[in-house]
Structure formats: C-alpha cells, structure tokens
Design a protein around this motif. Sequence first.
Motif, PDB file in Angstrom:
ATOM      1  N   MET A   1       1.053  -1.206  -0.129  1.00  0.00           N
ATOM      2  CA  MET A   1      -0.085  -0.053  -0.125  1.00  0.00           C
ATOM      3  C   MET A   1       1.046   1.182   0.127  1.00  0.00           C
ATOM      4  SD  MET A   1      -3.491   0.618   2.382  1.00  0.00           S
ATOM      5  CE  MET A   1      -3.777  -1.053   2.596  1.00  0.00           C
ATOM      6  N   ASN A   2       0.731   2.157  -1.001  1.00  0.00           N
ATOM      7  CA  ASN A   2       1.389   3.450  -0.942  1.00  0.00           C
ATOM      8  C   ASN A   2       0.663   4.414  -0.350  1.00  0.00           C
ATOM      9  OD1 ASN A   2       2.988   5.356  -1.937  1.00  0.00           O
ATOM     10  ND2 ASN A   2       2.976   5.211  -3.806  1.00  0.00           N
ATOM     11  N   PHE A   3       1.519   5.176   0.792  1.00  0.00           N
ATOM     12  CA  PHE A   3       0.843   6.379   1.233  1.00  0.00           C
ATOM     13  C   PHE A   3       1.606   7.433   0.817  1.00  0.00           C
ATOM     14  CE2 PHE A   3      -0.552   2.833   3.985  1.00  0.00           C
ATOM     15  CZ  PHE A   3      -1.646   2.983   4.135  1.00  0.00           C
ATOM     16  N   THR A   4       2.406   7.694  -0.103  1.00  0.00           N
ATOM     17  CA  THR A   4       3.035   8.939  -0.523  1.00  0.00           C
ATOM     18  C   THR A   4       2.595   9.129  -1.889  1.00  0.00           C
ATOM     19  OG1 THR A   4       4.819   8.083   0.557  1.00  0.00           O
ATOM     20  CG2 THR A   4       5.300   9.701  -0.768  1.00  0.00           C
ATOM     21  N   LEU A   5       2.330  10.664  -1.934  1.00  0.00           N
ATOM     22  CA  LEU A   5       1.958  11.054  -3.231  1.00  0.00           C
ATOM     23  C   LEU A   5       2.958  12.088  -3.624  1.00  0.00           C
ATOM     24  CD1 LEU A   5      -0.372  12.174  -5.366  1.00  0.00           C
ATOM     25  CD2 LEU A   5      -0.826  13.858  -3.756  1.00  0.00           C
ATOM     26  N   LYS A   6       3.362  12.154  -4.820  1.00  0.00           N
ATOM     27  CA  LYS A   6       4.424  13.020  -5.259  1.00  0.00           C
ATOM     28  C   LYS A   6       3.853  13.870  -6.332  1.00  0.00           C
ATOM     29  CE  LYS A   6       8.276   9.958  -4.256  1.00  0.00           C
ATOM     30  NZ  LYS A   6       9.363   9.170  -5.039  1.00  0.00           N
ATOM     31  N   THR A   7       4.003  15.135  -6.437  1.00  0.00           N
ATOM     32  CA  THR A   7       3.557  15.952  -7.165  1.00  0.00           C
ATOM     33  C   THR A   7       4.371  16.512  -8.500  1.00  0.00           C
ATOM     34  OG1 THR A   7       3.807  18.059  -6.420  1.00  0.00           O
ATOM     35  CG2 THR A   7       1.921  16.829  -5.563  1.00  0.00           C
ATOM     36  N   SER A   8       3.733  16.880  -9.436  1.00  0.00           N
ATOM     37  CA  SER A   8       4.546  17.706 -10.517  1.00  0.00           C
ATOM     38  C   SER A   8       5.126  18.898  -9.910  1.00  0.00           C
ATOM     39  CB  SER A   8       4.004  17.836 -11.714  1.00  0.00           C
ATOM     40  OG  SER A   8       2.899  18.773 -11.569  1.00  0.00           O
ATOM     41  N   LEU A  46      -2.111   8.204 -13.345  1.00  0.00           N
ATOM     42  CA  LEU A  46      -0.840   8.538 -13.495  1.00  0.00           C
ATOM     43  C   LEU A  46       0.290   7.376 -12.699  1.00  0.00           C
ATOM     44  CD1 LEU A  46      -0.715  12.445 -13.071  1.00  0.00           C
ATOM     45  CD2 LEU A  46      -0.628  11.182 -15.141  1.00  0.00           C
ATOM     46  N   SER A  47       1.264   7.207 -13.219  1.00  0.00           N
ATOM     47  CA  SER A  47       2.413   6.289 -12.765  1.00  0.00           C
ATOM     48  C   SER A  47       3.503   7.025 -12.774  1.00  0.00           C
ATOM     49  CB  SER A  47       2.266   4.954 -13.458  1.00  0.00           C
ATOM     50  OG  SER A  47       2.689   5.100 -14.658  1.00  0.00           O
ATOM     51  N   LYS A  48       3.584   8.319 -13.058  1.00  0.00           N
ATOM     52  CA  LYS A  48       4.909   8.822 -13.131  1.00  0.00           C
ATOM     53  C   LYS A  48       5.403   9.032 -11.891  1.00  0.00           C
ATOM     54  CE  LYS A  48       3.823  11.832 -17.201  1.00  0.00           C
ATOM     55  NZ  LYS A  48       3.711  13.210 -17.620  1.00  0.00           N
ATOM     56  N   ASP A  49       6.835   9.285 -11.689  1.00  0.00           N
ATOM     57  CA  ASP A  49       7.385   9.628 -10.456  1.00  0.00           C
ATOM     58  C   ASP A  49       7.932  10.952 -10.537  1.00  0.00           C
ATOM     59  OD1 ASP A  49       8.451   9.095  -7.976  1.00  0.00           O
ATOM     60  OD2 ASP A  49      10.296   8.007  -8.704  1.00  0.00           O
ATOM     61  N   PHE A  50       7.235  11.869 -10.001  1.00  0.00           N
ATOM     62  CA  PHE A  50       7.732  13.309 -10.031  1.00  0.00           C
ATOM     63  C   PHE A  50       8.955  13.378  -9.022  1.00  0.00           C
ATOM     64  CE2 PHE A  50       3.232  13.654 -11.604  1.00  0.00           C
ATOM     65  CZ  PHE A  50       3.183  14.154 -12.577  1.00  0.00           C
ATOM     66  N   SER A  51      10.055  13.844  -9.559  1.00  0.00           N
ATOM     67  CA  SER A  51      11.068  14.032  -8.366  1.00  0.00           C
ATOM     68  C   SER A  51      11.192  15.615  -8.097  1.00  0.00           C
ATOM     69  CB  SER A  51      12.227  13.563  -9.105  1.00  0.00           C
ATOM     70  OG  SER A  51      12.458  14.465 -10.430  1.00  0.00           O
ATOM     71  N   THR A  74     -13.815   6.203  -7.604  1.00  0.00           N
ATOM     72  CA  THR A  74     -14.273   5.211  -8.002  1.00  0.00           C
ATOM     73  C   THR A  74     -15.342   5.441  -8.930  1.00  0.00           C
ATOM     74  OG1 THR A  74     -13.276   3.904  -6.208  1.00  0.00           O
ATOM     75  CG2 THR A  74     -15.027   2.835  -7.299  1.00  0.00           C
ATOM     76  N   GLN A  75     -16.310   6.184  -8.340  1.00  0.00           N
ATOM     77  CA  GLN A  75     -17.751   6.268  -9.221  1.00  0.00           C
ATOM     78  C   GLN A  75     -17.353   7.014 -10.470  1.00  0.00           C
ATOM     79  OE1 GLN A  75     -20.458   8.672  -7.004  1.00  0.00           O
ATOM     80  NE2 GLN A  75     -22.145   8.291  -8.984  1.00  0.00           N
ATOM     81  N   ALA A  76     -16.490   8.215 -10.515  1.00  0.00           N
ATOM     82  CA  ALA A  76     -15.761   8.759 -11.600  1.00  0.00           C
ATOM     83  C   ALA A  76     -15.205   7.774 -12.698  1.00  0.00           C
ATOM     84  CB  ALA A  76     -14.964   9.841 -11.293  1.00  0.00           C
ATOM     85  N   ALA A  77     -14.472   6.697 -12.089  1.00  0.00           N
ATOM     86  CA  ALA A  77     -13.745   6.002 -12.840  1.00  0.00           C
ATOM     87  C   ALA A  77     -14.581   4.882 -13.548  1.00  0.00           C
ATOM     88  CB  ALA A  77     -12.604   5.020 -12.283  1.00  0.00           C
ATOM     89  N   ASN A  78     -15.676   4.907 -12.705  1.00  0.00           N
ATOM     90  CA  ASN A  78     -16.967   3.576 -13.284  1.00  0.00           C
ATOM     91  C   ASN A  78     -16.400   2.256 -13.147  1.00  0.00           C
ATOM     92  OD1 ASN A  78     -19.598   3.263 -13.821  1.00  0.00           O
ATOM     93  ND2 ASN A  78     -19.227   3.157 -16.059  1.00  0.00           N
ATOM     94  N   LYS A  79     -15.399   2.107 -12.230  1.00  0.00           N
ATOM     95  CA  LYS A  79     -15.016   0.658 -11.915  1.00  0.00           C
ATOM     96  C   LYS A  79     -14.302   0.506 -10.821  1.00  0.00           C
ATOM     97  CE  LYS A  79     -10.523   1.409 -14.274  1.00  0.00           C
ATOM     98  NZ  LYS A  79      -9.600   0.903 -15.212  1.00  0.00           N
ATOM     99  N   GLU A  80     -14.044  -0.648 -10.291  1.00  0.00           N
ATOM    100  CA  GLU A  80     -13.678  -0.957  -8.872  1.00  0.00           C
ATOM    101  C   GLU A  80     -12.169  -0.758  -8.886  1.00  0.00           C
ATOM    102  OE1 GLU A  80     -14.164  -1.265  -5.071  1.00  0.00           O
ATOM    103  OE2 GLU A  80     -15.535  -1.454  -6.222  1.00  0.00           O
ATOM    104  N   LEU A  81     -11.760   0.091  -8.023  1.00  0.00           N
ATOM    105  CA  LEU A  81     -10.168   0.304  -7.911  1.00  0.00           C
ATOM    106  C   LEU A  81      -9.509  -0.114  -6.812  1.00  0.00           C
ATOM    107  CD1 LEU A  81     -10.516   4.315  -8.640  1.00  0.00           C
ATOM    108  CD2 LEU A  81     -10.045   2.312 -10.330  1.00  0.00           C
ATOM    109  N   THR A  82      -8.328  -0.789  -7.144  1.00  0.00           N
ATOM    110  CA  THR A  82      -7.369  -1.187  -5.907  1.00  0.00           C
ATOM    111  C   THR A  82      -7.265  -0.364  -4.983  1.00  0.00           C
ATOM    112  OG1 THR A  82      -5.355  -1.205  -7.186  1.00  0.00           O
ATOM    113  CG2 THR A  82      -6.875  -3.223  -7.246  1.00  0.00           C
ATOM    114  N   ASP A  83      -6.517  -0.191  -4.068  1.00  0.00           N
ATOM    115  CA  ASP A  83      -6.069   0.679  -3.166  1.00  0.00           C
ATOM    116  C   ASP A  83      -4.911   1.438  -4.026  1.00  0.00           C
ATOM    117  OD1 ASP A  83      -6.354   2.073  -0.570  1.00  0.00           O
ATOM    118  OD2 ASP A  83      -4.516   1.342   0.092  1.00  0.00           O
ATOM    119  N   GLU A  84      -4.221   0.545  -4.534  1.00  0.00           N
ATOM    120  CA  GLU A  84      -2.930   1.249  -5.518  1.00  0.00           C
ATOM    121  C   GLU A  84      -3.593   1.850  -6.508  1.00  0.00           C
ATOM    122  OE1 GLU A  84      -3.084  -2.065  -4.108  1.00  0.00           O
ATOM    123  OE2 GLU A  84      -1.718  -1.893  -2.687  1.00  0.00           O
TER     124      GLU A  84
END
Length: 121
Positions: A1-8, A46-51, A74-84
């Motif tokens: 489980m990822n608890f870190t968010l990296k922004t641009s 996004l799967s980019k790793d912003f540094s 999840t509703q906007a994606a209209n599909k079930e999302l994993t935590d990742e």
Amino acid sequence: MNFTLKTSKYTKETLLQLQASTGITPNILIRYAVALSIKKGDVLPLSKDFSDGLVLNRNTVTGEFDYIFRAMITQAANKELTDEDYFPGYFNAHLERGIRDLAAEYKGAGNAEKFIRALLI
C-alpha cells in the motif's frame, strides 16, 4: 500500500502560490483541486514518479475524508479500484488536472475573497 503522493513541479509551484495568496494550506487546496477534476469525470491514472514536486502523506492530503474521496474517484472511474490504483494513481491524476482548474478559478476571481466565494458555490 502506497501512502506517499509525489506532485509535479507545476503543482508544487501552483499550490505554494495559491497558499501565499489565499492563506489556504496545500492539503485543503489539493482537496478542492481533486473535487474540481472529479466534476469533469474520469481521468487516466498517473504512474509517473515526479522528482521535483511535493512529497505528501496520504493522511495529510485526504485526512478523515479518504473514504469519501475514494468513493467519488471510484464512481468517476466507473470501475472498482484497488488501493494502489486509487492512491496515488487516480488521486494524483485528478490533482494534476484539477490544479490547473483551481489556478484558473483564482485568476478569474481576481482576489482571495472572490476565489473562496467561488469555491463555495
């Protein structure tokens, strides 16, 4: 489980500029930005790793509203999302799209008071 968010770098600079202009902390600005993006519908994760952006903790960003953000994304994606999938993938994608809308809202409002009023509507 990822608890870190990296922004641009753009998101980092925009958040810091909006904070300086409005006094609103980045975590609250992020919540507004994500909400603005969700209104537009689905977005590709996004799967980019912003540094060169900000590194933020999931609990700081979503706080007690994490389940609500996950449900809306999840509703906007209209599909079930994993935590990742949800965090940081889709959440960050909504942030990166929404921050541009948030910056445009501020620019259109002209000042902090009008900006805050516009967000409340």
